[in-house]
Design a protein around this motif. Sequence first.
Motif, short mmCIF file in Angstrom:
data_model
loop_
_atom_site.label_atom_id
_atom_site.label_comp_id
_atom_site.label_asym_id
_atom_site.label_seq_id
_atom_site.Cartn_x
_atom_site.Cartn_y
_atom_site.Cartn_z
N ILE A 170 11.25 10.42 -4.15
CA ILE A 170 10.54 9.17 -4.40
C ILE A 170 9.04 9.46 -4.40
O ILE A 170 8.51 10.01 -3.42
N THR A 171 8.38 9.13 -5.49
CA THR A 171 6.95 9.41 -5.64
C THR A 171 6.23 8.12 -5.97
O THR A 171 6.62 7.40 -6.90
N VAL A 172 5.18 7.83 -5.22
CA VAL A 172 4.39 6.61 -5.41
C VAL A 172 3.04 6.99 -5.99
O VAL A 172 2.32 7.82 -5.42
N TYR A 173 2.71 6.40 -7.13
CA TYR A 173 1.40 6.60 -7.76
C TYR A 173 0.61 5.31 -7.65
O TYR A 173 1.08 4.31 -7.09
N ARG A 193 12.07 12.81 1.06
CA ARG A 193 10.62 12.63 1.15
C ARG A 193 10.14 11.48 0.26
O ARG A 193 10.66 11.29 -0.83
N VAL A 194 9.13 10.77 0.75
CA VAL A 194 8.41 9.79 -0.04
C VAL A 194 6.95 10.22 -0.06
O VAL A 194 6.29 10.25 0.99
N ALA A 195 6.45 10.60 -1.23
CA ALA A 195 5.08 11.07 -1.36
C ALA A 195 4.24 10.01 -2.06
O ALA A 195 4.68 9.41 -3.04
N ILE A 196 3.02 9.78 -1.55
CA ILE A 196 2.11 8.79 -2.13
C ILE A 196 0.86 9.50 -2.62
O ILE A 196 0.20 10.22 -1.86
N PHE A 197 0.54 9.31 -3.91
CA PHE A 197 -0.66 9.88 -4.50
C PHE A 197 -1.68 8.79 -4.78
O PHE A 197 -1.32 7.65 -5.09
N ASN A 255 -5.17 13.27 -5.46
CA ASN A 255 -5.01 13.54 -4.03
C ASN A 255 -3.74 12.89 -3.49
O ASN A 255 -3.43 11.75 -3.84
N MET A 256 -3.04 13.63 -2.63
CA MET A 256 -1.87 13.06 -1.96
C MET A 256 -2.35 12.26 -0.76
O MET A 256 -3.02 12.78 0.13
N TYR A 257 -2.00 10.99 -0.76
CA TYR A 257 -2.42 10.10 0.32
C TYR A 257 -1.58 10.32 1.57
O TYR A 257 -2.09 10.40 2.68
N SER A 258 -0.28 10.44 1.40
CA SER A 258 0.60 10.68 2.54
C SER A 258 1.95 11.16 2.05
O SER A 258 2.30 11.00 0.88
N VAL A 259 2.73 11.74 2.95
CA VAL A 259 4.12 12.10 2.66
C VAL A 259 4.94 11.80 3.91
O VAL A 259 4.55 12.18 5.02
N ARG A 260 6.01 11.08 3.74
CA ARG A 260 6.90 10.73 4.85
C ARG A 260 8.24 11.38 4.64
O ARG A 260 8.74 11.45 3.51
N GLU A 261 8.85 11.85 5.73
CA GLU A 261 10.16 12.50 5.66
C GLU A 261 11.18 11.67 6.43
O GLU A 261 10.91 11.22 7.54
N PHE A 262 12.35 11.50 5.81
CA PHE A 262 13.40 10.69 6.41
C PHE A 262 14.73 11.45 6.47
O PHE A 262 15.78 10.84 6.59
#
Length: 477
Positions: free
Chosen positions: A302-305, A218-222, A230-237
Amino acid sequence: MDMATDIIKELREYDFEREWFEFKVNWFVADELGEYISALSNSAAIAGRKYAYFVWGVDDKTHEIVGTNFNCDQDVKKEPLKHYLARQLSPDINFVFEDVFIENKKLTLLTIPAAKTVPVSYVRERYIRIGSSKENLRKYPEKESFLFEVLRHGFPTIENTPSEYQDLTFEKLLIYYGAKGLKLNPDTFKKNLSLYTEDGKYNILAQLLSDDSHMQIRVAIFSGRTKADNMYSVREFGNQCLLYSLDEVLRYGDVLNIIQADERDRVVERKEVPLFENEAFREAVINAFVHNKWVSGNEPMITVYSDRIEILSRGSLAPEQTMEGFFAGESVPVNRKLSEILLQLHISEKTGRGVPRITQRYGREAYEFRENSIVVTIPFNWINVMDDRMSNKVGDKPGNKVGDKNTNEGSQEATLSKTQVRILAEIRNNPNITKTHIMKKLGVGKTTVDKGISVLKKSGYIERVGSNKSGYWKALK
């Protein structure tokens, strides 16, 4: 520099004690030391280490060398200490005391071989380390069971650990190799790629390379700087051949490079300036896949802030890997066969330049070694731009930094180093955070944290409210 000195230097590089080594200053209780030997020996086996260590003369919080008056040649109940301990340890293990001098101060290193065939006991009791505590092994049946499994079958790897899924198929793997100009023989590739355990079952490596890896990537974007935002999006690969997952995550890095949060934490698109160094992102992601502890059933994360990307891999360094060697690029992969496959497919390279590339750009503080994971932090490029703008707000000359002779001392803003930016972020996230916790989070020493906090105070970013013991940090900007 002799081997004992090298070992102590290596242990001090860790940000906190691990279950296979202990720091003390002048502490000594004979029977409790025997229990420590049992606990450290058993924990070293669980961690896949050949040896455990007990060091006198190093502060266990700061890891500073303070020296010791511990005497390893003393008698206990009219018996030499080593004999007293060895007589009550079972089975016999050849532990060794050694005095060394570092910075003109005496230290003592106790080297303890890891348990080999059966757990090590002291006075017929078996011990183990839980975090930095010494505990009776009987209180932790899962740890006890795992220890016996390690002693019987060796340290678990993706090659010797059977997968719980045995109905695996590999059509996508054959296609992937073909697309790279390499042909796998359908009759022999499973054996050649080491996809079986010794008893003929599919192993974890086979599961990872199969059409369904049963692993979520998962790649999560906050929208902000913490997971509380707030979580902007989460993508699963995940749930496919791991090679495809890795390719998709790397391609997604190109998408991430045009997304950023502005000063009001709104997610916006910005194409003219790359958000982060894509080469560093690529190296960090590949390393996370190669070094992840897949046998635990957990995936990299993977976490994107709004100000950084954090790439987390489960587990710790390979047992044979030293901290110095890691930063020098002397790679010892946790998953050797997976590493060989990525090299064969030209996904990664054998030069070991990945870690040095990242540390050259961001410093060693880009790496945080937690108890059960390693985190690489890649800051966003706009932070440096904003810092430059802030340094010029009140008449500072471009390029001046705190402490420069030409800096306007009345200015409330100043250019911060990357480490100081991270310290400020941690304080904003947790006003009650301690200096020790900041050291652990950033993987830096006490001097670096003290200096960073001093700069932040002087520059008007933070202030301390209340006492050092019971107060808290207040972010002013």
